[in-house]
Design a protein around this motif. Structure first.
Motif, short mmCIF file in Angstrom:
data_model
loop_
_atom_site.label_atom_id
_atom_site.label_comp_id
_atom_site.label_asym_id
_atom_site.label_seq_id
_atom_site.Cartn_x
_atom_site.Cartn_y
_atom_site.Cartn_z
N LEU A 189 -0.78 -13.95 -9.31
CA LEU A 189 -1.62 -14.44 -10.40
C LEU A 189 -1.51 -15.95 -10.56
CD1 LEU A 189 -1.03 -11.62 -13.06
CD2 LEU A 189 -3.03 -11.96 -11.59
N ILE A 190 -0.32 -16.48 -10.39
CA ILE A 190 -0.14 -17.94 -10.48
C ILE A 190 -0.91 -18.63 -9.37
CG2 ILE A 190 1.55 -19.79 -10.25
CD1 ILE A 190 3.55 -17.96 -11.67
N TYR A 191 -0.83 -18.09 -8.17
CA TYR A 191 -1.54 -18.70 -7.04
C TYR A 191 -3.05 -18.62 -7.25
CZ TYR A 191 -2.87 -19.76 -2.24
OH TYR A 191 -3.43 -20.32 -1.12
N GLN A 192 -3.52 -17.49 -7.78
CA GLN A 192 -4.95 -17.33 -8.06
C GLN A 192 -5.40 -18.32 -9.13
OE1 GLN A 192 -6.50 -13.27 -8.49
NE2 GLN A 192 -7.54 -13.93 -10.35
N ALA A 193 -4.59 -18.54 -10.16
CA ALA A 193 -4.93 -19.51 -11.21
C ALA A 193 -5.02 -20.93 -10.64
CB ALA A 193 -3.90 -19.44 -12.33
N ARG A 194 -4.15 -21.24 -9.69
CA ARG A 194 -4.20 -22.57 -9.07
C ARG A 194 -5.48 -22.75 -8.27
NH1 ARG A 194 2.08 -22.94 -6.89
NH2 ARG A 194 3.04 -23.44 -8.92
N LEU A 195 -5.92 -21.71 -7.57
CA LEU A 195 -7.17 -21.79 -6.83
C LEU A 195 -8.36 -21.97 -7.78
CD1 LEU A 195 -6.78 -19.07 -4.03
CD2 LEU A 195 -6.59 -21.55 -3.82
N GLN A 196 -8.33 -21.26 -8.90
CA GLN A 196 -9.41 -21.40 -9.87
C GLN A 196 -9.44 -22.81 -10.46
OE1 GLN A 196 -8.47 -18.26 -12.63
NE2 GLN A 196 -9.71 -16.75 -11.54
N ALA A 197 -8.28 -23.37 -10.73
CA ALA A 197 -8.23 -24.72 -11.28
C ALA A 197 -8.71 -25.75 -10.26
CB ALA A 197 -6.80 -25.04 -11.74
N ARG A 198 -8.49 -25.49 -8.99
CA ARG A 198 -8.84 -26.47 -7.96
C ARG A 198 -10.29 -26.38 -7.53
NH1 ARG A 198 -5.52 -27.35 -2.25
NH2 ARG A 198 -6.79 -29.11 -1.49
#
Length: 221
Positions: A189-198
């Motif tokens: 979930l943390i990695y997915q949130a980083r992709l969404q932010a980027r």
């Protein structure tokens, strides 16, 4: 994305004098509960066996069922302790316990209160044995064979659909530790949130394949 590579082992439980004293109290209580339950069910099951034409065998039939329950549960605890659990033993003991409850209930039928009263002591005994089995598994530090931790009930109630996906991943890929699965899900979930932010809302289309690959691999455990 780098998933955590820290070991998920648990230190074996060290029994103190207080622990041993409490274990003795619990074992004594379980024996008392079992004795009361077996004594209370003997007359009812024997009477039912006589009515069904068991003859003299009705005198030992209730003892055979109760002894079978004790032997199966004791053997299950022993095999769990030496780290070779055999689930069929516990399931067979449950089946015999359910049969005892049904036999006692039939003796009290159609009185619903009497039928429920016959079920109380066997249920208490089963719960105490299951608690003992859980404790034995933790003390023996069972992390191999087919022992797998379950998902918390509160998580099922609060978030049923994501929890089902989590549980499915545990069963499919033999992830035995609940905290291990939770940690991996947090990493995902943390990695997915980083992709969404980027990459914004359309991150699934905009992100390069190599960036999406960890998410695709995460579902394989």
């Amino acid at each position: 994305m780098e998933f955590s590579s820290r070991p998920f082992g648990r230190r074996p439980v060290e029994l103190t004098r207080t622990h041993r004293l409490l274990i003795g109290v619990v074992v004594a209580g379980a024996v008392i509960i079992a004795g009361i339950g077996f004594a209370g069910s003997y007359a009812a099951v024997r009477k039912l066996a006589e009515e069904k034409g068991f003859g003299n065998f009705s005198l030992v039939f209730p003892i055979g069922i109760d002894a079978g329950i004790c032997v199966l549960l004791a053997l299950d605890l022993l095999l769990t302790w030496i780290r070779i659990p055999f689930p069929l033993l516990r399931q067979a003991a449950w089946l015999l316990t359910a049969a005892t409850i049904a036999f006692n209930g039939a003796a009290a039928w159609p009185d619903p209160l009497g039928t429920a009263m016959h079920a109380v002591i066997p249920i208490l005994f089963v719960i105490s044995v299951e608690a003992a089995r859980h404790a034995v598994g933790r003390i023996a530090d069972i992390t191999a064979d087919k022992h797998m931790e379950g998902v918390r009930l509160t998580r099922w109630l609060l978030s049923p659909i994501p929890t089902f996906r989590l549980w499915r991943r545990m069963k499919l890929w033999e992830l035995r530790r609940y905290d291990q699965v939770i940690r991996l899900e947090q990493d995902r979930l943390i990695y997915q949130a980083r992709l969404q932010a980027r990459y914004g809302r359309a991150w699934r289309r905009k992100a390069p394949v190599e960036s999406l690959m960890p998410l695709r691999l995460a579902k394989f455990g």
